[in-house]
Write a protein that holds these residues in place. Structure first.
Motif, short mmCIF file in Angstrom:
data_model
loop_
_atom_site.label_atom_id
_atom_site.label_comp_id
_atom_site.label_asym_id
_atom_site.label_seq_id
_atom_site.Cartn_x
_atom_site.Cartn_y
_atom_site.Cartn_z
N GLY A 156 -37.94 9.81 -17.71
CA GLY A 156 -37.96 10.94 -16.80
C GLY A 156 -38.31 10.68 -15.36
N LEU A 157 -38.42 9.43 -14.96
CA LEU A 157 -38.74 9.13 -13.57
C LEU A 157 -37.46 9.02 -12.73
CD1 LEU A 157 -41.56 6.45 -14.01
CD2 LEU A 157 -41.82 8.91 -13.62
N THR A 158 -37.51 9.55 -11.53
CA THR A 158 -36.39 9.43 -10.59
C THR A 158 -36.45 8.07 -9.91
OG1 THR A 158 -36.35 11.81 -10.17
CG2 THR A 158 -35.33 10.39 -8.52
N VAL A 159 -35.34 7.36 -9.95
CA VAL A 159 -35.25 6.05 -9.28
C VAL A 159 -33.91 5.98 -8.57
CG1 VAL A 159 -35.33 3.54 -9.53
CG2 VAL A 159 -36.67 4.98 -11.09
N ASN A 160 -33.96 6.06 -7.24
CA ASN A 160 -32.76 5.88 -6.43
C ASN A 160 -33.14 5.23 -5.11
OD1 ASN A 160 -33.61 7.99 -4.60
ND2 ASN A 160 -32.85 9.50 -6.08
N LYS A 161 -32.24 5.18 -4.16
CA LYS A 161 -32.51 4.47 -2.91
C LYS A 161 -33.61 5.13 -2.07
CE LYS A 161 -27.93 2.36 -2.40
NZ LYS A 161 -26.72 2.23 -1.55
N GLU A 162 -33.75 6.43 -2.20
CA GLU A 162 -34.73 7.15 -1.39
C GLU A 162 -36.03 7.46 -2.12
OE1 GLU A 162 -31.40 9.56 1.27
OE2 GLU A 162 -33.03 10.66 0.33
N VAL A 163 -35.95 7.65 -3.42
CA VAL A 163 -37.12 8.03 -4.21
C VAL A 163 -37.24 7.10 -5.40
CG1 VAL A 163 -38.13 9.82 -5.69
CG2 VAL A 163 -37.04 10.46 -3.53
N ASP A 164 -38.43 6.53 -5.58
CA ASP A 164 -38.68 5.68 -6.74
C ASP A 164 -40.04 6.08 -7.32
OD1 ASP A 164 -39.11 3.74 -8.66
OD2 ASP A 164 -38.27 2.11 -7.45
N ARG A 294 -39.02 5.70 -0.43
CA ARG A 294 -38.57 4.33 -0.21
C ARG A 294 -37.75 4.13 1.07
NH1 ARG A 294 -42.08 1.74 -2.37
NH2 ARG A 294 -40.78 -0.13 -2.42
N LYS A 295 -37.31 5.21 1.69
CA LYS A 295 -36.53 5.10 2.92
C LYS A 295 -37.18 5.96 4.00
CE LYS A 295 -33.21 2.43 1.34
NZ LYS A 295 -32.97 1.06 1.87
#
Length: 312
Positions: A156-164, A294-295
């Motif tokens: 259930g964790l969001t992991v992408n270029k902007e949010v980890d 993360r960005k």
């Protein structure tokens, strides 16, 4: 370069000097988890006596993990536990920093474990996983709980270029709780669930079947997993008895949690540096309190929102 003997001697000198410092106006931290100073003793133990104590560490008996007994009747189990006690006792700089960071984060983690009905002993797991730092392993595991990207998404964790959210301590802790509860349900014990956090549930199941074993302490495992639970036990023991193991830290030496407030953001932020400035802090501090960003921007999809931590 110094030879190994010289380095060892210097390390011992540095270690035992911590015991022989002069009196200060501040006393070492005292609570139910910390060994108390015997105020009735007329004279302090000599440096030689303190050295003998640390050189002859004994595994505390009986001992348990998550209220499950450690099989200390097995000599191999005793020696593996003892090894990790020595490693953490004499790896002084690392253990000092662990204790200082733990004072900031373990109350937060322990509260979530309690809410999720997971034993409190698991609060020590991220100490051995990451040292309570946002490191990334060679395999790509990240954050305090060292989740791989695929596993993080599964829980259930969001992991992408902007949010980890592997770097979001509270959310990652809840995800770890869900993993551990599932592992315990399949394997039958919290100790095996802890081992599975390192090797994987399937890996532990296969080892139990192949070796016709029923518990962690009877398994012959790879080096990392065979040490894993004992590393947790060692840091648990030292955390609860810091003076006993040569860490007489003062109250003011421990890191504390900053006072924070949380702002809900339901619209995209095009420039987080500008966002930080508008709230009277630097971009650096914004990232310190929110390492999951993360960005330099945050895209917020319709119907979703994020809580951003800010200093009060």
């Amino acid at each position: 370069m110094l030879n190994q003997s010289a380095i060892y001697s210097i390390t011992l000198c540095c270690l035992f000097l911590t015991f022989s410092c002069g009196k200060t106006t501040e006393q070492p931290i005292k609570n139910k988890a910390v060994a108390q100073v015997n105020q009735t003793t007329p004279t302090s133990p000599s440096l030689e006596e303190k050295q003998k104590v640390l050189m002859n560490l004994k595994v505390p008996q009986p001992y348990s993990f998550c209220d499950e007994p450690v099989n200390l009747k097995d000599i191999d189990v005793q020696e593996r536990f003892e090894r990790e006690l020595y490693v953490n006792t004499f790896w002084h700089s690392n253990t000092i920093l662990l204790l200082k960071r733990a004072h900031r984060w373990l109350p937060v983690i322990a509260e979530i474990l309690k809410e999720e009905d997971v034993p409190e002993d698991f609060k020590f797991l991220p100490l051995i996983e990451s040292g309570l730092t946002n490191v990334t392993s060679p395999a790509g595991a990240s954050g305090y709980w060292q989740f791989l990207k695929s596993t993080a998404k599964d829980y259930g964790l969001t992991v992408n270029k902007e949010v980890d959210e592997r770097y979001h301590v509270q959310k990652a802790t809840r995800a770890a709780c869900h993993y551990l509860k599932k592992a315990k349900e399949r394997l039958g014990s919290w100790t095996l669930a802890a081992a599975a956090y390192n090797r994987g549930v399937t890996g532990i199941e296969r080892a139990l079947e192949d070796q016709q074993a029923e518990n962690y302490y009877d398994l012959l495992l790879n080096e990392e997993t065979s040490r894993y639970v004992f590393r947790i036990l060692a840091i648990k023991e030292i955390y609860r008895n810091p003076q006993k193991y040569g860490f007489p830290l003062y109250n003011s030496s421990y890191y504390t949690m900053e006072d924070l407030k949380y702002q809900s953001v339901s619209e995209s932020v095009g420039n987080l540096a500008s966002f930080a400035k508008s709230h009277g802090i630097s971009y650096k501090l914004l990232k310190r309190y929110n390492p999951w960003l993360r960005k330099n921007k945050l895209t917020v999809n319709k119907g979703t929102s994020y809580l951003i931590a800010l200093p009060k």
